[in-house]
Design a protein around this motif. Sequence first.
Motif, short mmCIF file in Angstrom:
data_model
loop_
_atom_site.label_atom_id
_atom_site.label_comp_id
_atom_site.label_asym_id
_atom_site.label_seq_id
_atom_site.Cartn_x
_atom_site.Cartn_y
_atom_site.Cartn_z
N ASP A 108 4.98 18.69 2.84
CA ASP A 108 4.81 18.21 4.20
C ASP A 108 5.87 17.17 4.50
N GLU A 109 5.93 16.80 5.75
CA GLU A 109 6.83 15.71 6.10
C GLU A 109 6.25 14.39 5.62
N ALA A 110 7.14 13.45 5.32
CA ALA A 110 6.67 12.14 4.89
C ALA A 110 5.90 11.48 6.03
N PRO A 111 4.90 10.63 5.70
CA PRO A 111 4.14 9.99 6.76
C PRO A 111 5.03 9.08 7.60
N ARG A 112 4.70 9.00 8.88
CA ARG A 112 5.46 8.12 9.74
C ARG A 112 5.24 6.68 9.32
N GLU A 113 6.25 5.86 9.52
CA GLU A 113 6.20 4.49 9.01
C GLU A 113 4.98 3.72 9.53
N GLY A 114 4.70 3.90 10.82
CA GLY A 114 3.58 3.18 11.40
C GLY A 114 2.26 3.52 10.74
N VAL A 115 2.10 4.81 10.43
CA VAL A 115 0.87 5.26 9.79
C VAL A 115 0.76 4.63 8.40
N THR A 116 1.88 4.65 7.66
CA THR A 116 1.87 4.08 6.32
C THR A 116 1.49 2.61 6.37
N GLU A 117 2.09 1.89 7.33
CA GLU A 117 1.79 0.46 7.44
C GLU A 117 0.31 0.24 7.71
N MET A 118 -0.22 1.05 8.62
CA MET A 118 -1.61 0.88 9.01
C MET A 118 -2.53 1.05 7.80
N VAL A 119 -2.29 2.09 7.01
CA VAL A 119 -3.19 2.34 5.89
C VAL A 119 -2.95 1.35 4.76
N ASN A 120 -1.71 0.86 4.64
CA ASN A 120 -1.43 -0.08 3.56
C ASN A 120 -1.97 -1.47 3.85
N ASN A 121 -2.24 -1.77 5.10
CA ASN A 121 -2.75 -3.09 5.44
C ASN A 121 -4.26 -3.08 5.55
N GLY A 122 -4.90 -2.03 5.12
CA GLY A 122 -6.32 -1.90 5.31
C GLY A 122 -7.15 -2.52 4.21
N ALA A 123 -8.34 -1.93 4.02
CA ALA A 123 -9.32 -2.47 3.09
C ALA A 123 -8.84 -2.37 1.64
N PRO A 124 -9.37 -3.25 0.77
CA PRO A 124 -9.01 -3.16 -0.64
C PRO A 124 -9.48 -1.83 -1.25
N ASP A 125 -8.84 -1.46 -2.36
CA ASP A 125 -9.18 -0.19 -3.01
C ASP A 125 -10.67 -0.07 -3.29
N VAL A 126 -11.27 -1.16 -3.76
CA VAL A 126 -12.69 -1.10 -4.16
C VAL A 126 -13.55 -0.66 -2.97
N GLU A 127 -13.24 -1.19 -1.80
CA GLU A 127 -14.03 -0.83 -0.62
C GLU A 127 -13.81 0.62 -0.21
#
Lengths: 204, 196
Positions: free
Chosen positions: B5-24
């Motif tokens: 697939d195409e690589a995720p768009r930068e904005g999407v990556t940022e959004m998911v990377n700034n989210g909840a901790p792994d445990v949650e």
Amino acid sequence: MSPIDPRLQEALDGERDPGELPTDLREAHARLIAAAQLVSGTPQLSVAARVMAEIRQNPARVEAGSPLLRSIRWLGRPVTVRLRPAWTLALAAGLAAILLLPFGPGGPVPGVTKFVGHFPGARSVEVVGSFNDWSRGALALNDDDHDGIWHADAVLPAGQHEYMFVVDGERWVPDPLAGRYVDDGFGEGQQNSLLIVRPAAAQP
Amino acid sequence: MEHRDEAPREGVTEMVNNGAPDVEVVARVLGGDGEAFGILIRRYEPGLLRFATRMLGNPDAAADAVAESLVRAYRHLAQCRDPERLRSWLYRITGNRCRSHLARRHTNDISLSDAPPLADGSDTWGDLERSEQVALVERALAALPAEKREAFVLKHVEGMSYEEMAAVTGARIPTLKMRVHRAREALLAALEEVVR
């Protein structure tokens, strides 16, 4: 290939300031760091859609999150019998005696698998395994008389099942009485306990 | 490769990377929210793909290995005994999958057909284009035995501590240090031999 100066290894391991190295070692340090950076680019591809499609196509693990659904599914599976020895000698002897009894009125209930573990001082013990998709909270053991011997019954389908005890919600412990173990497949040499449930027709 | 697939768009990556901790996120997935696993995929797939590509020397094979590893991780998420160390766990699964791929090739080394061509030996390092430099390092990495390649990549490309490398590989720290040291020696020798 010849060994490189230990000072260079220390600098690359972050144990020494590279600036203290002699010129030739400093150049070698820079070359290795640059080489690593050259191959540190992130590939421009993604497998996210492919993985999520696979997960959505067969969401078995998620479905297993409901204890009610799991219980219903277990009840619909073939009924088998398996009894496990206890941790303590006395309880093991008692269970062995039960195993020797013929099935019949008052005997052990066909289809029940008994899990027993000795965990003195534990606040909670549960069993997770391949039979419940390793889901937490599905099968808790009880120690009603507070003697440190925890036990639970479950109906399991015939076949081979891997399982572990989870003590106090965080410590994963193989069953010391399992007798058989298999590698958990995630490296580190960790092993799961192995339980083999024979078809009801094959029971003595 | 059919499924790339195409690589995720930068904005999407940022959004998911700034989210909840792994445990949650792990708790959400185990609670039945399978879609939440996508957050973990977006968070870790760049590193896993980079690691697998360096291990296998082929982006398509790496994509297969990572996809298989992530599906396996999802199916066995409840077996992740320490969700706070989810990254190590995912790398461990991916490393195992890469080793399986290599074993099927009946060799621990990347096939030379997978590696980029050699640079012209008469060039100096500074004369080479960046793409040629990359190709040269990739080829030197490909020539390393798998265990040393893995140790070097985890240490210097993924930037892991020896403790985390031990969690990923199951090897002891002194063993890992020795592998990294030997890999450095081999790489340095290879680079100096080709580019003088």
